[in-house]
Design an enzyme around this catalytic site. Structure first.
Site, PDB file in Angstrom:
ATOM      1  N   ARG A   1       5.317 -12.960   9.427  1.00 11.39           N
ATOM      2  CA  ARG A   1       6.021 -11.724   9.080  1.00 11.39           C
ATOM      3  C   ARG A   1       7.354 -11.655   9.814  1.00 11.39           C
ATOM      4  O   ARG A   1       7.568 -12.306  10.831  1.00 11.39           O
ATOM      5  CB  ARG A   1       5.165 -10.508   9.404  1.00 11.39           C
TER       6      ARG A   1
ATOM      7  N   LYS B   1       4.520   0.578   9.649  1.00 13.22           N
ATOM      8  CA  LYS B   1       4.650   1.820   8.889  1.00 13.22           C
ATOM      9  C   LYS B   1       4.101   3.000   9.674  1.00 13.22           C
ATOM     10  O   LYS B   1       4.616   4.110   9.588  1.00 13.22           O
ATOM     11  CB  LYS B   1       3.911   1.695   7.547  1.00 13.22           C
TER      12      LYS B   1
ATOM     13  N   GLU C   1       0.866  -1.157   0.000  1.00  9.56           N
ATOM     14  CA  GLU C   1       0.000   0.000   0.000  1.00  9.56           C
ATOM     15  C   GLU C   1       0.915   1.222   0.000  1.00  9.56           C
ATOM     16  O   GLU C   1       1.818   1.321   0.840  1.00  9.56           O
ATOM     17  CB  GLU C   1      -0.883   0.002   1.251  1.00  9.56           C
TER      18      GLU C   1
HETATM   19  P1  ATP Z   1       2.431  -2.181   8.062  1.00 13.41           P
HETATM   20  O1  ATP Z   1       1.745  -3.064   9.048  1.00 13.41           O
HETATM   21  O2  ATP Z   1       3.809  -1.802   8.446  1.00 13.41           O
HETATM   22  O3  ATP Z   1       1.608  -0.997   7.631  1.00 13.41           O
HETATM   23  P2  ATP Z   1       1.530  -3.595   5.812  1.00 13.41           P
HETATM   24  O4  ATP Z   1       1.465  -5.065   5.858  1.00 13.41           O
HETATM   25  O5  ATP Z   1       0.254  -2.887   5.968  1.00 13.41           O
HETATM   26  O6  ATP Z   1       2.646  -3.102   6.800  1.00 13.41           O
HETATM   27  P3  ATP Z   1       1.739  -3.381   3.016  1.00 13.41           P
HETATM   28  O7  ATP Z   1       2.167  -2.227   2.197  1.00 13.41           O
HETATM   29  O8  ATP Z   1       0.327  -3.786   2.965  1.00 13.41           O
HETATM   30  O9  ATP Z   1       2.181  -3.069   4.492  1.00 13.41           O
HETATM   31  O10 ATP Z   1       2.677  -4.618   2.750  1.00 13.41           O
HETATM   32  C1  ATP Z   1       2.939  -5.107   1.468  1.00 13.41           C
HETATM   33  C2  ATP Z   1       3.302  -6.555   1.577  1.00 13.41           C
HETATM   34  O11 ATP Z   1       4.428  -6.727   2.420  1.00 13.41           O
HETATM   35  C3  ATP Z   1       2.174  -7.351   2.167  1.00 13.41           C
HETATM   36  O12 ATP Z   1       1.989  -8.515   1.382  1.00 13.41           O
HETATM   37  C4  ATP Z   1       2.641  -7.697   3.534  1.00 13.41           C
HETATM   38  O13 ATP Z   1       2.173  -8.960   3.917  1.00 13.41           O
HETATM   39  C5  ATP Z   1       4.165  -7.701   3.392  1.00 13.41           C
HETATM   40  N1  ATP Z   1       4.786  -7.338   4.647  1.00 13.41           N
HETATM   41  C6  ATP Z   1       4.598  -6.215   5.355  1.00 13.41           C
HETATM   42  N2  ATP Z   1       5.305  -6.245   6.506  1.00 13.41           N
HETATM   43  C7  ATP Z   1       5.969  -7.429   6.516  1.00 13.41           C
HETATM   44  C8  ATP Z   1       6.865  -8.063   7.427  1.00 13.41           C
HETATM   45  N3  ATP Z   1       7.220  -7.479   8.577  1.00 13.41           N
HETATM   46  N4  ATP Z   1       7.342  -9.280   7.107  1.00 13.41           N
HETATM   47  C9  ATP Z   1       6.995  -9.868   5.952  1.00 13.41           C
HETATM   48  N5  ATP Z   1       6.164  -9.341   5.060  1.00 13.41           N
HETATM   49  C10 ATP Z   1       5.640  -8.132   5.320  1.00 13.41           C
HETATM   50 MG    MG Z   2      -1.207  -4.230   4.457  1.00 15.03          MG
END
Ligand code: ATP
Ligand code: MG
Length: 565
Positions: free
Chosen positions: A261, A271, A35
């Site tokens: 994760r 984030k 995102e």
């Molecule tokens: P945040 O919780 O930090 O906002 P998010 O999961 O909402 O992170 P996205 O931009 O949706 O952030 O993430 C893009 C991809 O990266 C998703 O498929 C998510 O599963 C993966 N991802 C995000 N954080 C991690 C992590 N700590 N370890 C592995 N994969 C991750």
């Molecule tokens: Mg997400």
């Protein structure tokens, strides 16, 4: 097998089975779906290496998809940074850059199909009323009074929602599933909201926006994704993911697979929290070298190879875990060790005068950049003259047993040069040593001293030739392994006050005057350093410490016991 997606893991087993059973017509299509509401961090790197790595290994493709369904938080700045970071990590999406926002029209049509089947309805309850009626894990939800609206009425109302006839938040479109389901995600989830907010790509074309669950799975389907790999918290969403696809008679159907994760000790990875650090200027920006963001790691001097090795090394599992920062640091050291030239830089200078060295004599020593046993070539000239700087901590007036560096009457070898002996210590009024008067044993250039043993070797620079440099010592951003561990209280309480130390008086050997932005050096006995690409002034380079030579935190823990003990 590529280095990136790591050795055999349960996801490969699933893909192998799917291929063997002919479930995906021999294809492997994955996606990385960020995102665009922040910069990528090392957790994302795990997902990138996994998704792009699997596509490489199976001769498939990986889509870069911007999951941009929330107009309130998304921006072009983030899109640009995400593309830069994925490329920097070493992956290429080719033509396959997509946006969920490109599918708004099709997602809308899909929703109309759901309504037509009696599987979705327009609900007039407010946000709070929907939440209150949702029930809990132990109590079933209450059906919305609008749940049995006739299809025609739903169709008309949904069209009017899109047309902007209703105020924000006054109505939603909800899937019609099961208010008594033990899975809360299946209790008639909201799939469209009314929200008048300009979207960074679609502008004000839409005033209704799809939910994550609705947009995500259907985007996978539209793109022909075969394996939709996401993090564990979406496990409970999988029945909903599958229910939507079933309602749409989707063929072939993508398959959602969850993995744990990455959580990294001494860092935060959300984030939202990283954004807070940027906004409140706790750090200098998303690319502050203390940040676990890819742009921060890049600015610090970490290589993409080291991050890929790290991601391969942590593996892919189903159970959450906390990866030690020491493991990332050891991957960085291992990557930099073989090919990084070694030079000398005194961080905290103490003046040494070689009393038996002629006033004007300068000896240009040819010093190799690499240890002899490495077999690597390359040398530079290091001038030696009567006055030198050594590291203040390499001298002790009253040394404990086992201190092999310099002390009154003691001897030490200057790296790549002579053995010197400390004859006299000059001090200021406060008793702090300001100058050591030493004598050189002129027989000891590349030769052992006769009749005695000298165990210590220290780095040094010629005072007359030294290059003043700014050195920034970076360390872990947080002082505790799990800064968000205690729920009440601010995670910022756990910031490590020593995560950045700026040394203004460092003295580097003169060969570093030619150091170019983006180059890496090992400063002997100190660590690996990166020539900062942005902040150098003419004649005054800035060196970012990437990592120390040893795991100093492990040593601290050895002395103090394990963290929290
Ligand atoms: P945040 O919780 O930090 O906002 P998010 O999961 O909402 O992170 P996205 O931009 O949706 O952030 O993430 C893009 C991809 O990266 C998703 O498929 C998510 O599963 C993966 N991802 C995000 N954080 C991690 C992590 N700590 N370890 C592995 N994969 C991750
Ligand atoms: Mg997400």
């Amino acid at each position: 097998m590529s280095e990136s997606s790591g050795p055999g893991n349960f996801i490969r087993t699933i893909i192998d089975e799917d291929l063997a059973a002919g479930r995906t017509a021999g294809r492997v299509v994955t996606r990385f779906p960020p995102e665009p509401n922040g910069y990528l961090h090392i957790g994302h790197a795990k997902s990138i290496c996994l998704n792009f790595g699997l596509a490489q290994d199976y001769g498939g493709v990986c889509n870069l998809r911007f999951d941009d369904t929330n107009p309130l938080t998304e921006e072009h700045e983030y899109v640009a940074s995400i593309e830069q970071d994925v490329r920097w990590l070493g992956f290429d999406w080719g033509e396959r850059r997509f946006h969920a926002s490109d599918y708004f029209e099709r997602l809308y049509e899909f929703a109309v199909r759901l309504i037509g089947k009696g599987s979705a309805f327009v609900c007039d309850l407010s946000h709070d009323e929907v939440r209150d009626a949702r029930g809990t894990l132990t109590r079933p939800g209450r059906p919305s009074p609008y749940r049995d609206r006739p299809v025609q009425e739903n169709l008309a109302l949904f069209a009017r929602m899109r047309a902007g006839d209703f105020p924000d938040g006054s109505r939603t479109l909800r899937a019609r599933i099961d208010m008594a389901s033990p899975n809360l995600n299946l209790r008639d989830p909201v799939i469209y909201r009314i929200r008048r907010a300009p979207h960074y790509r679609t502008g004000d074309a839409w005033c209704i926006y799809p939910s994550y669950d609705w947009a995500h799975g259907q985007s996978d389907y539209i793109e022909g994704v075969t394996h939709s790999i996401c993090t564990l918290e979406f496990q409970d969403h999988r029945p909903l993911y599958e229910w939507f696809l079933e309602q749409l008679d989707a063929q072939p159907r993508p398959r959602q697979i969850e993995f744990a994760r990455l959580n990294l000790a001494y860092a935060v990875m959300s984030k939202r929290l990283l954004q807070q650090l940027v906004r409140e200027r706790v750090v200098s920006g998303w690319d502050d070298p203390r940040m676990p963001t890819l742009s921060g790691l890049r600015r610090r001097g970490v290589t993409p190879e080291a991050i890929r090795q790290f991601c391969a090394g942590i593996g892919v599992a189903k159970a959450d875990s906390l990866v030690d920062m020491g493991f990332l640091e050891s991957c960085i050291r291992k990557d930099l060790e073989p090919a990084t030239p070694r030079v000398m830089c005194v961080h905290d200078p103490l003046r040494v005068v070689l009393t038996n060295w002629p006033q004007d004599r300068v000896l240009e020593l040819e010093a190799p950049y690499f240890p002899d046993e490495s077999g690597r070539q390359g040398t530079r000239l290091v001038p030696l003259s009567r006055e030198l700087f050594i590291e203040r901590e390499d001298f002790m007036e009253d040394p404990p047993k086992g201190f092999f560096r310099l002390s009154p009457g003691g001897e030490v070898r200057l790296r790549r040069a002579y053995v010197i002996r400390c004859d006299e210590v000059l001090k200021d009024a406060a008793g702090t040593p300001v100058e050591l008067r030493c004598s050189v044993d002129l027989e000891t250039l590349n030769a052992a001293p006769v009749g005695r043993k000298v165990r210590g070797i220290i780095h040094w620079v010629s005072a007359r030739h030294a290059l003043p440099a700014q050195v920034r010592l970076y360390d872990r951003l947080f002082a505790v392994p799990n800064p968000t561990g205690d729920k009440e209280g601010d995670f910022k309480r756990h910031l490590n006050p020593d995560a950045l130390q700026v040394l203004a008086g460092a003295m580097a050997e003169p060969s570093l005057a030619a150091a170019r932005p983006g180059e890496r050096y090992q400063f002997e006995r100190k660590g690996f350093y990166f020539v900062d690409p942005l902040d150098a002034a003419p004649g005054k380079p800035v060196f970012n410490r990437i990592v120390t030579l040893r795991d100093t935190w492990a040593r601290l823990q050895d002395q103090q016991g394990p963290p929290g003990a």
